[in-house]
Write a protein that holds these residues in place. Structure first.
Motif, mmCIF file in Angstrom:
data_model
loop_
_atom_site.group_PDB
_atom_site.id
_atom_site.type_symbol
_atom_site.label_atom_id
_atom_site.label_comp_id
_atom_site.label_asym_id
_atom_site.label_seq_id
_atom_site.Cartn_x
_atom_site.Cartn_y
_atom_site.Cartn_z
ATOM 1 N N CYS A 137 9.841 3.150 -3.837
ATOM 2 C CA CYS A 137 9.432 1.761 -4.025
ATOM 3 C C CYS A 137 10.598 1.004 -4.634
ATOM 4 C CB CYS A 137 8.223 1.672 -4.958
ATOM 5 S SG CYS A 137 6.704 2.069 -4.153
ATOM 6 N N GLU A 165 6.608 2.829 -11.455
ATOM 7 C CA GLU A 165 6.116 2.467 -10.125
ATOM 8 C C GLU A 165 4.973 1.448 -10.217
ATOM 9 O OE1 GLU A 165 5.352 5.817 -7.541
ATOM 10 O OE2 GLU A 165 4.052 4.585 -6.301
ATOM 11 N N ARG A 207 4.896 -2.183 -8.377
ATOM 12 C CA ARG A 207 3.831 -2.543 -7.423
ATOM 13 C C ARG A 207 3.114 -3.815 -7.882
ATOM 14 N NH1 ARG A 207 2.670 1.037 -3.496
ATOM 15 N NH2 ARG A 207 3.527 3.139 -3.680
ATOM 16 N N ILE A 212 2.638 -4.754 -4.091
ATOM 17 C CA ILE A 212 2.702 -3.758 -3.015
ATOM 18 C C ILE A 212 1.458 -2.871 -3.127
ATOM 19 C CG2 ILE A 212 4.009 -1.806 -2.051
ATOM 20 C CD1 ILE A 212 6.538 -2.980 -3.272
ATOM 21 N N ARG A 218 -1.128 0.261 -2.999
ATOM 22 C CA ARG A 218 -0.874 1.662 -3.374
ATOM 23 C C ARG A 218 -0.598 2.545 -2.154
ATOM 24 N NH1 ARG A 218 0.101 1.829 -8.811
ATOM 25 N NH2 ARG A 218 -0.696 -0.168 -9.412
ATOM 26 N N ALA A 271 4.733 1.955 0.822
ATOM 27 C CA ALA A 271 5.966 2.110 0.037
ATOM 28 C C ALA A 271 7.098 1.431 0.801
ATOM 29 C CB ALA A 271 6.276 3.592 -0.162
#
Lengths: 378, 98
Positions: free
Chosen positions: A98, A178, A182, A187, A189, A192
């Motif tokens: 990511c 992460e 996100r 983004i 889950r 990626a």
């Protein structure tokens, strides 16, 4: 032996006196010659050292990166692909990566935001590259405000600043957990940026890339060998500005050689006529002209190469900085490890010294073979 | 002193200086090796793929990861307008997806 050496020394003495008689013209020629050699040598040293550094530092890059392409552009890849790729024979592990870019409107700099797994900064904490710390003037314990995709500001605490010596790879990095990344870019889950694939046997990489392309037609696998070759390709002599600068330098040499090869001045012709009339052989005149050419080209070559080495490896190629920096606000500060390929030095020598020396001799040979009386009258 | 002697001495001094530089590059690598291993460690841990040379556009920041359309993304027939785009040309060996 001594007699031969003494003959060469006498002719060299005469050649130096002859050059000093026209010192204005020859000095300006030497300065331009040195600048051209300096420019070519500096570019050759810089690109060679950078290519070597990329090859060594990027050895730890993933064996393969798998991206998803949509309409010719990179898109977020489903994390579910990771499990299916990991099931292929020969694949050791597949880790979703990511990461993304963040433009900071206050400083005008672009940062690369990366999610780290191990050791991951705690939620709300970040590790920053020393370039980011320099541009934003923040340090350990300071707060770093970042505007998330939803428009809400996120306040992150700087856990540490990555070491200055790693600026070549990490100057613009903001490393975070992460979850934070996100949340920041929203983004989901199950998606990626791309997938980092590790394989057991690197010889199988190309086969695995074909398998992945067949299994996931919307994917693009990028092999480590391609990542490494990217930097060879970018800094190849045909790459971008390199070819423009080299073409300018080669054209300058063509102008030098053309100036010399198209003939001698009336004064030089007269000088050759006088030398021949007082008993100099044609061979002596050619030797004199050889030494005149060699003095200028050899000294310009040595000075140009020494200055280029100093500029690239001691001053960190500061003269190239405006060109390399472009419009970027954040520019990494790094010192290249001195790395000179002797083959390149030899090529540079034969490209610069030899053509000029030959171009000096040819018109002199034509002038030295005519009658001294005619040479003096012309 | 004869002019030829001066010339030979100056040329020899330049040649020796160049040799010292070349030797310096071969042996003085303690600091450089430390810097290189620190960078390599970050590359390995964060699974990085590119050097941080040009930060002004994403296709110059990560040339090995970019697609060919990126430099001309603004509109059809758009010309590349970042200065470092003139230095970084796309590698010519890449497989392109759909």
């Amino acid at each position: 032996m001594n007699r031969t050496v003494e003959r060469h020394r006498n002719i060299l003495d005469f050649a130096l006196s002859s050059l000093l008689r026209r010192k204005g013209k020859n000095l300006s020629l030497w300065v331009v010659y040195t600048i051209v050699v300096f420019l070519i040598a500096a570019i050759v040293f810089y690109t060679h050292a950078l290519k070597r550094e990329a090859a060594l530092v990027l050895q730890g890059a993933p064996d393969m990166v798998v991206q998803k392409m949509v309409a010719g552009r990179q898109d977020l890849v489903p994390v579910a692909y990771a499990g299916k790729i990991a099931a292929l024979r020969g694949v050791s592990s597949v880790r979703p990566r990511c990461w993304g870019y963040y433009f900071d409107p206050i400083s005008g700099a672009n940062y690369t935001l990366v999610a780290s797994e191990s050791p991951s900064p705690a939620p709300g904490a970040v590790d920053i590259g020393s370039g980011v710390a320099r541009v934003l003037r923040v340090g350990r314990g300071d707060l770093l405000p970042i505007r998330s995709s939803s428009g809400a500001p996120m306040l992150l605490t700087v856990r540490k600043v990555l070491p200055c010596v790693s600026e070549l790879v990490a100057a613009d990095l903001i490393v975070m957990s992460e979850g934070d990344l996100r949340d920041l870019f929203r983004i989901p889950r199950d998606l990626a940026t791309d997938l980092a694939v590790t394989v057991a046997n690197s010889d199988e990489l190309a086969t695995l890339a074909v398998k992945i392309s067949q299994r996931f037609p919307d994917s693009r696998p990028i092999l480590k060998s391609e990542i490494l070759r990217t930097y060879d390709s970018i800094f190849d002599w045909r790459g971008g500005m390199m070819v423009v600068v080299l073409a300018v330098a080669v054209l300058s040499f063509v102008i030098f050689a053309w100036d010399k090869a198209t003939g001698l001045s009336a004064e030089e012709r007269k000088e050759i006529g006088i030398l021949k009339s007082v008993g100099w052989e044609t061979g002596d005149v050619l030797l004199l002209k050889f030494w005149e050419g060699a003095v200028i080209s050899l000294s310009a070559f040595l000075c140009g190469v020494v200055l280029a080495y100093f500029q690239v490896f001691f001053l960190s190629a500061s003269l190239f900085e405006p060109a390399l920096k472009g419009w970027a606000v954040l520019y990494p500060r790094f010192r290249l490890v001195p790395e000179v390929d002797p083959y390149q030095l030899v090529v540079l020598f034969f490209l610069t010294v030899v053509p000029y020396t030959i171009a000096t001799i040819v018109p002199s040979w034509r002038a030295a073979t005519v009658d001294p009386d005619a040479a003096m009258r012309s | 002193m004869r002019k030829s002697t001066v010339f030979v001495l100056v040329t020899a001094a330049n040649a020796i200086l160049l040799s010292i530089f070349l030797l310096h590059g071969k042996y003085d690598r303690g600091e450089a090796a430390a810097a290189r291993s620190a960078s390599a460690e970050i590359v390995r841990k964060l699974r990085l793929t590119d050097l941080c040379l040009f930060t002004e556009a994403r296709y110059t920041r990560h040339p090995s990861m970019t697609d060919f359309q990126s430099p001309f993304q603004d509109h059809p027939l758009a010309l590349e307008h970042f200065p470092s785009g003139a230095l970084v040309t796309p590698p010519g060996f890449r497989r392109e997806g759909p």
